[in-house]
Design an enzyme around this catalytic site. Structure first.
Site, PDB file in Angstrom:
ATOM      1  N   LYS A  99       1.156  -1.556   0.093  1.00  0.00           N
ATOM      2  CA  LYS A  99      -0.273  -0.078  -0.073  1.00  0.00           C
ATOM      3  C   LYS A  99       1.095   1.391   0.193  1.00  0.00           C
ATOM      4  O   LYS A  99       1.732   1.240   0.187  1.00  0.00           O
ATOM      5  CB  LYS A  99      -1.142   0.107   1.000  1.00  0.00           C
ATOM      6  CG  LYS A  99      -1.753   1.289   1.544  1.00  0.00           C
ATOM      7  CD  LYS A  99      -2.846   1.331   2.325  1.00  0.00           C
ATOM      8  CE  LYS A  99      -3.603   2.411   2.678  1.00  0.00           C
ATOM      9  NZ  LYS A  99      -4.856   1.832   3.384  1.00  0.00           N
TER      10      LYS A  99
ATOM     11  N   SER B 240      -9.233   2.046   2.732  1.00  0.00           N
ATOM     12  CA  SER B 240      -8.795   2.024   2.031  1.00  0.00           C
ATOM     13  C   SER B 240      -7.900   2.337   0.969  1.00  0.00           C
ATOM     14  O   SER B 240      -7.370   2.110   0.277  1.00  0.00           O
ATOM     15  CB  SER B 240      -8.252   3.499   2.191  1.00  0.00           C
ATOM     16  OG  SER B 240      -7.317   2.836   3.299  1.00  0.00           O
TER      17      SER B 240
ATOM     18  N   SER C  74      -9.986  -0.743   6.812  1.00  0.00           N
ATOM     19  CA  SER C  74      -9.334  -0.666   5.288  1.00  0.00           C
ATOM     20  C   SER C  74      -8.517  -1.729   4.720  1.00  0.00           C
ATOM     21  O   SER C  74      -8.997  -1.831   3.663  1.00  0.00           O
ATOM     22  CB  SER C  74      -8.013   0.660   5.397  1.00  0.00           C
ATOM     23  OG  SER C  74      -8.917   1.638   5.478  1.00  0.00           O
TER      24      SER C  74
HETATM   25  N1  GLN Z   1     -12.704   3.795   5.859  1.00  0.00           N
HETATM   26  C1  GLN Z   1     -12.506   4.253   7.214  1.00  0.00           C
HETATM   27  C2  GLN Z   1     -11.695   5.544   7.352  1.00  0.00           C
HETATM   28  O1  GLN Z   1     -12.329   6.411   6.140  1.00  0.00           O
HETATM   29  C3  GLN Z   1     -11.309   3.234   7.984  1.00  0.00           C
HETATM   30  C4  GLN Z   1     -10.079   3.222   7.188  1.00  0.00           C
HETATM   31  C5  GLN Z   1      -8.664   2.845   7.071  1.00  0.00           C
HETATM   32  O2  GLN Z   1      -8.767   1.551   7.881  1.00  0.00           O
HETATM   33  N2  GLN Z   1      -8.019   3.331   6.967  1.00  0.00           N
HETATM   34  O3  GLN Z   1     -11.471   6.441   8.292  1.00  0.00           O
END
Ligand code: GLN
Length: 473
Positions: free
Chosen positions: A73, A148, A172
């Site tokens: 990532k 994400s 994410s």
């Molecule tokens: N969707 C969540 C957020 O926007 C989780 C993001 C993540 O786990 N990095 O914060």
């Protein structure tokens, strides 16, 4: 196409070189550019690694991951390679060092193939917040891959690498795993060092793997986990042998009733979870519905606390130390303001402002302190469940992957994480693995959570369920 490390090992055993395995993945990446999963392919350093690993295999001294090809990532540092958190603000920035988790994989002869698209600074649930365009779901390109870590999920689902790393602050890893039919694992908080992970919300963030099998997730976790002098929050707890998959005897599983009763859960997902519950009972496990009436508090508490931490963490991107600097700014203050205004995307700005607000003098107690109190209640109540149960079972997501551009309102997007933020608020390990295909053709997963540092039991039990799911499909 080699989807698991077992397949890679078989290929190597029958004489295939690591270089030719790498070549196949590189060709697949070329063919699948429309998915927008990779931001950059590290072809030359990956080839250098492959030459060395092939040599080691010949000499009989290769590491445990020889031939495993891994994507990162784009928020994980790898020395001498660019990293941008999918943000314009880190334009041109190159890592000065390699993060601990990544280094441990390299030390076992894994090959790093490139960096993967994601939501900017890991903020999002659909991978539509990247400064470099959205990622598409490999199973249906009209759909999002989740976020994400959407690039990581898509790359593994499409067979562009054997495995990928993501980060999970509120779901994410698990949510995109569910949307793409892959396995995604978030370790206990502190199980894997965060050194070399670009911080979003430090008391929530964990690095974890995306794979096509639970076996591979356990293997990667076993190698990455453990104490680290560079991260004081990395636990000194010993790392069990997750790959032994010891899993004896019947288990007690709690199903959070409110999750299955919650508005907005897709009926087919609900039915599939109920079927899994039946299967578990038939296999001699005890499954009970428990009430955990805090679902409505989780997403708000998560967003108060994570935006607060993000507003602090992201203050280091000021147009002076790193990456992008506004060309039109004059003087120091204007350089800060213009570089940040031009460099950050809209969702990141929204969160920095929300976080600054919840930490501001007049509102600190009303928001931040209250958020911390809610977090403590959630932690205590979760501990109580684990006094009587081995695992907690929920769906990973309320729905299968949705269309690109379909979720426009930020609050609706935040609610995508309704089942996943729990494990980040409490620090428990949690895994998502595929259990079915929706009538619309899209996969979806189930989530299992375990007590802190019970990754070994979690992998063992998840693998047992995975095996059953495969044989009954
Ligand atoms: N969707 C969540 C957020 O926007 C989780 C993001 C993540 O786990 N990095 O914060």
């Amino acid at each position: 196409m080699l989807r698991t490390y077992a397949e890679v090992q078989n290929a190597i055993a029958s004489g295939t070189t690591v270089m030719s395995i790498l070549d196949d993945y590189l060709a697949r990446i070329q063919e699948n550019q429309h998915l927008n999963a990779f931001l950059e392919v590290f072809e030359s350093s990956a080839r250098d690694q492959a030459i060395k690993v092939d040599e080691k295999i010949k000499n009989g001294n290769a590491g445990r991951l020889a031939g495993m090809v891994i994507g990162l990532k784009d928020n994980l540092c790898y020395e001498g390679h660019k990293v941008s958190a999918a943000s314009k603000i880190l334009e041109g920035f190159e890592s000065l060092y390699t993060g601990t988790a990544v280094q441990r994989l390299i030390d076992e002869d894994a090959i790093i193939i490139g960096r993967l698209n994601c939501d900017e600074f890991a903020m999002g649930s659909s991978n539509e917040n990247s400064a470099f365009g959205p990622v598409r779901n490999a199973i249906n390109t009209d759909k999002v891959p989740g976020g994400s870590s959407g690039g990581s999920a898509t790359a593994v689902a499409a067979g562009l690498c054997t495995a990928a790393l993501g980060s999970d602050t509120g779901g994410s890893i698990r949510q995109p795993a569910s949307f793409t039919g892959t396995v995604g694992f978030k370790p206990s908080y502190g199980r894997i060092s965060r050194y070399g992970l670009i911080a979003y919300a430090s008391s929530f963030d964990q690095i974890g793997p995306f794979t096509n099998s639970i076996e591979d997730a356990a293997l990667l976790t076993e190698i990455m986990a453990g104490q680290d002098d560079f991260d004081a929050t990395a636990s000194t707890e010993t790392v069990d042998d997750y790959t032994s998959f010891d899993n004896s005897g019947p288990k007690k599983i709690a199903v959070i009733k409110e999750c299955l009763e919650s508005e907005g859960i897709d009926p087919e997902i609900k039915a599939a979870i109920e079927q899994q519950i039946e299967n578990l009972k038939q296999d001699g496990h005890t499954v009970e519905y428990v009430s955990f009436p805090y679902l409505d508090y989780m997403v708000p508490a998560y967003y108060v606390l994570t935006t607060a931490e993000a507003s602090s963490n992201l203050s280091r991107f000021d147009g002076v130390h790193y990456g992008y600097r506004s060309e039109v700014a004059k003087g120091v203050e204007e350089t800060y303001k213009k570089s940040r205004s031009e460099g950050f995307g809209p969702e990141v700005k929204r969160r920095i402002m929300a976080g600054t607000f919840v930490l501001s003098a007049g509102y600190y107690d009303a928001y931040y302190t209250k958020g911390q109190k809610v977090r403590r209640v959630l932690q205590d109540k979760t501990e109580e469940i684990f006094k009587n149960f081995d695992f907690v079972l929920t769906p990973t997501t309320p729905t299968a992957a949705f269309d690109l551009d379909a979720v426009k309102d930020p609050i609706s997007m935040y609610l995508q994480d309704i089942y996943t933020v729990h494990a980040n608020l409490t620090g428990n390990p949690a895994i998502s693995f595929p259990i079915g295909t929706h009538s619309n053709g899209l996969p979806f997963g189930i989530q299992l959570m375990a007590p802190h540092f019970e990754e070994k039991a979690l992998f063992g039990f998840a693998r047992e369920m995975e095996n059953k799911a495969v044989t009954s499909a």
